[in-house]
Design a protein around this motif. Sequence first.
Motif, mmCIF file in Angstrom:
data_model
loop_
_atom_site.group_PDB
_atom_site.id
_atom_site.type_symbol
_atom_site.label_atom_id
_atom_site.label_comp_id
_atom_site.label_asym_id
_atom_site.label_seq_id
_atom_site.Cartn_x
_atom_site.Cartn_y
_atom_site.Cartn_z
ATOM 1 N N UNK A 49 -1.150 8.759 18.167
ATOM 2 C CA UNK A 49 0.032 9.865 18.195
ATOM 3 C C UNK A 49 0.926 10.505 16.663
ATOM 4 N N UNK A 50 0.252 10.850 16.441
ATOM 5 C CA UNK A 50 0.792 11.553 14.746
ATOM 6 C C UNK A 50 0.049 12.573 14.613
ATOM 7 N N UNK A 51 0.850 13.873 14.528
ATOM 8 C CA UNK A 51 0.161 15.109 13.650
ATOM 9 C C UNK A 51 0.754 15.664 12.253
ATOM 10 N N UNK A 52 0.061 15.237 11.809
ATOM 11 C CA UNK A 52 -0.057 15.074 9.785
ATOM 12 C C UNK A 52 0.159 16.038 9.051
ATOM 13 N N UNK A 53 -0.665 16.987 9.844
ATOM 14 C CA UNK A 53 -0.513 18.804 10.003
ATOM 15 C C UNK A 53 0.901 18.876 9.529
ATOM 16 N N UNK A 54 2.338 18.698 10.609
ATOM 17 C CA UNK A 54 3.136 19.561 10.553
ATOM 18 C C UNK A 54 4.141 18.489 9.367
ATOM 19 N N UNK A 55 3.974 18.089 8.104
ATOM 20 C CA UNK A 55 4.546 18.130 7.632
ATOM 21 C C UNK A 55 3.534 17.369 5.825
ATOM 22 N N UNK A 56 2.377 17.785 6.015
ATOM 23 C CA UNK A 56 1.827 18.355 5.102
ATOM 24 C C UNK A 56 0.663 19.245 5.165
ATOM 25 N N UNK A 57 -0.116 19.932 3.487
ATOM 26 C CA UNK A 57 -0.760 20.863 4.015
ATOM 27 C C UNK A 57 -1.906 20.267 4.050
ATOM 28 N N UNK A 58 -3.254 20.978 4.410
ATOM 29 C CA UNK A 58 -4.627 20.633 4.509
ATOM 30 C C UNK A 58 -5.650 20.816 2.947
ATOM 31 N N UNK A 59 -4.003 21.442 2.048
ATOM 32 C CA UNK A 59 -5.000 21.552 0.409
ATOM 33 C C UNK A 59 -4.825 20.309 -0.081
ATOM 34 N N UNK A 60 -3.391 19.715 0.165
ATOM 35 C CA UNK A 60 -2.713 18.385 0.171
ATOM 36 C C UNK A 60 -4.128 17.305 0.328
ATOM 37 N N UNK A 61 -4.668 17.600 1.390
ATOM 38 C CA UNK A 61 -5.379 16.536 2.171
ATOM 39 C C UNK A 61 -6.589 16.401 1.627
ATOM 40 N N UNK A 62 -7.066 17.780 1.521
ATOM 41 C CA UNK A 62 -8.384 17.953 0.796
ATOM 42 C C UNK A 62 -8.609 17.998 -0.838
ATOM 43 N N UNK B 178 0.457 -1.098 -0.024
ATOM 44 C CA UNK B 178 0.169 -0.064 -0.090
ATOM 45 C C UNK B 178 1.204 0.820 0.079
ATOM 46 N N UNK B 179 1.447 2.106 -1.186
ATOM 47 C CA UNK B 179 1.964 3.446 -1.229
ATOM 48 C C UNK B 179 1.218 4.142 -1.346
ATOM 49 N N UNK B 180 1.135 4.795 0.292
ATOM 50 C CA UNK B 180 -0.325 6.063 0.585
ATOM 51 C C UNK B 180 0.076 7.194 0.516
ATOM 52 N N UNK B 181 1.956 7.075 0.092
ATOM 53 C CA UNK B 181 2.204 8.405 0.302
ATOM 54 C C UNK B 181 3.195 8.756 1.254
ATOM 55 N N UNK B 182 3.380 8.456 2.684
ATOM 56 C CA UNK B 182 3.830 8.533 3.582
ATOM 57 C C UNK B 182 4.452 7.330 4.343
ATOM 58 N N UNK B 183 5.886 7.138 5.072
ATOM 59 C CA UNK B 183 5.765 6.217 6.122
ATOM 60 C C UNK B 183 5.783 7.547 7.481
ATOM 61 N N UNK B 184 5.580 7.337 8.158
ATOM 62 C CA UNK B 184 4.711 7.951 9.237
ATOM 63 C C UNK B 184 5.130 9.665 8.564
ATOM 64 N N UNK B 185 6.391 10.143 9.053
ATOM 65 C CA UNK B 185 6.056 11.295 8.590
ATOM 66 C C UNK B 185 7.208 12.004 7.436
ATOM 67 N N UNK B 186 7.471 10.872 6.647
ATOM 68 C CA UNK B 186 8.432 10.574 5.427
ATOM 69 C C UNK B 186 7.529 10.623 4.439
ATOM 70 N N UNK B 187 8.386 11.190 3.756
ATOM 71 C CA UNK B 187 6.940 11.358 2.257
ATOM 72 C C UNK B 187 7.983 10.511 1.129
ATOM 73 N N UNK B 188 7.119 9.205 0.420
ATOM 74 C CA UNK B 188 8.345 8.749 -1.027
ATOM 75 C C UNK B 188 9.171 9.378 -1.276
#
Length: 463
Positions: free
Chosen positions: A353-366, A279-289
């Motif tokens: 235990x993670x807050x993904x707003x620290x490493x990606x934007x809300x625009x990307x998620x949306x 499952x390549x979902x773009x992130x390994x915890x907080x590390x982007x591919x």
Amino acid sequence: MQTILSTSMAGARRMLWAVGKSLQEAVSVKESSTHLSFMQTSSGFTKRLGSTYTNAASFADDRPQFPGTGSKVRFTEKLDFLLPDTSPAIPVYRVIDRQGEVLDPTQKPELPEDVILDMYRKMVLLNTFDAIMLNVQRQGRISFYMTNYGEEAAHMGSAAALDPADVIFGQYREAGVFLWRGFTLDDMMNQCFSTHQDVHKGRMVPINYGSRDINFVTMSSPLATQIPQAAGAAYAMRMSGKPLCVTCYFGDGASSEGDAHAGFNFAATLDCPLLFFCRNNGYAISTPTSEQYRGDGIASRAAGYGISTIRVDGNDVFAVYNATKAAREICIKESKPVLIEAMTYRIGDHSTSDDSTTYRTSEEVHQFQQDSPITRLNTYLVKNGLWDPDKETTYREEAKSKVLEAFHGAKDRKKPPISDLMTDVYDRMPAHLERQAASMRRHVNIYSEQYPVQDFLEEDKAV
């Protein structure tokens, strides 16, 4: 040190020469044979030795004959390097586009409408379960949780294409596979709340499900440990002769672990019927591919190990189903591993235990929310008259009621007996552990007011 190493290597070469000489004298080998068979009588078993070397006479054909090359390799007089930037990228296979349209009618899977609807309902049910359990964790009722937002099609599409008897090794984000195989909401709640009805007796981190009844090996939190284990299980499956395969789920982050490479190589060289599902979902915890690898994703690695591979749109449940079904046939009929890379996106945080707003934007998620697996399949169903807004509203309320019913049943259920903490490691508990268990019970009995003993099932207090 260098002299010692050289002497050791020389000794090793002499030993190998002596072994080869003795084999040459002891075994009669036809000149055209490429395999050596010999009986090792001293240890009482027969061993087959596959030789990659060819006879000297075959060098008349002027082509590479090195042991490390395949039959397709040829010499060239051009000094050309294989450059990653100029190599063609592996395409992404899909069946339905973002507007819910089937692009090629011949690729539409032959699935009954009730099965497709069951896929959709379970995707919505999982989504509802995630939303409620996320709030439950935030309230402090459980210690940990991981959502599956955005990856539901990878779960349902692959699980539907497998045989229920196929053995599965997962990571920690395959809850949809459990639901598809019959793991109930009560089963999931009991595990998350560590109740006495949990098959693991409350000894696993929440969401690390497992069930012998549905042939799903209990998940482990450390990354990639399941990959070489799956290779071993698949080798055993091959040796058993059963027309089944092993499926191993993992993420793009796990593929960066050394265990992944070991598992790939074992599966390839041992001809294991093993379906690797990444499952390549773009992130390994907080590390982007983009910071994990420089090659063409995970699928490109398969060729280096001699493994068939395909890259699929992980948000397209039909594409995932088709790819998994075809890959499973290769695994079983040819007894070989196959790797599927499902391209998707993790909409939620990695975990509570993670807050993904620290490493990606809300625009990307949306942006990716607009093409979630649930949204795309819903669009398809509505266009084909299989679903409508009223059914959607009714079912979402039904799903919420089911999850809340399971939640209320588990939240006040007692924990397993405290003594279960030390059981199930040995067939018969060693004496030193029996003494420790007795000491623990005495301590808890004396200081019971310091422990929430009322939350646990009662047990024999005799010491």
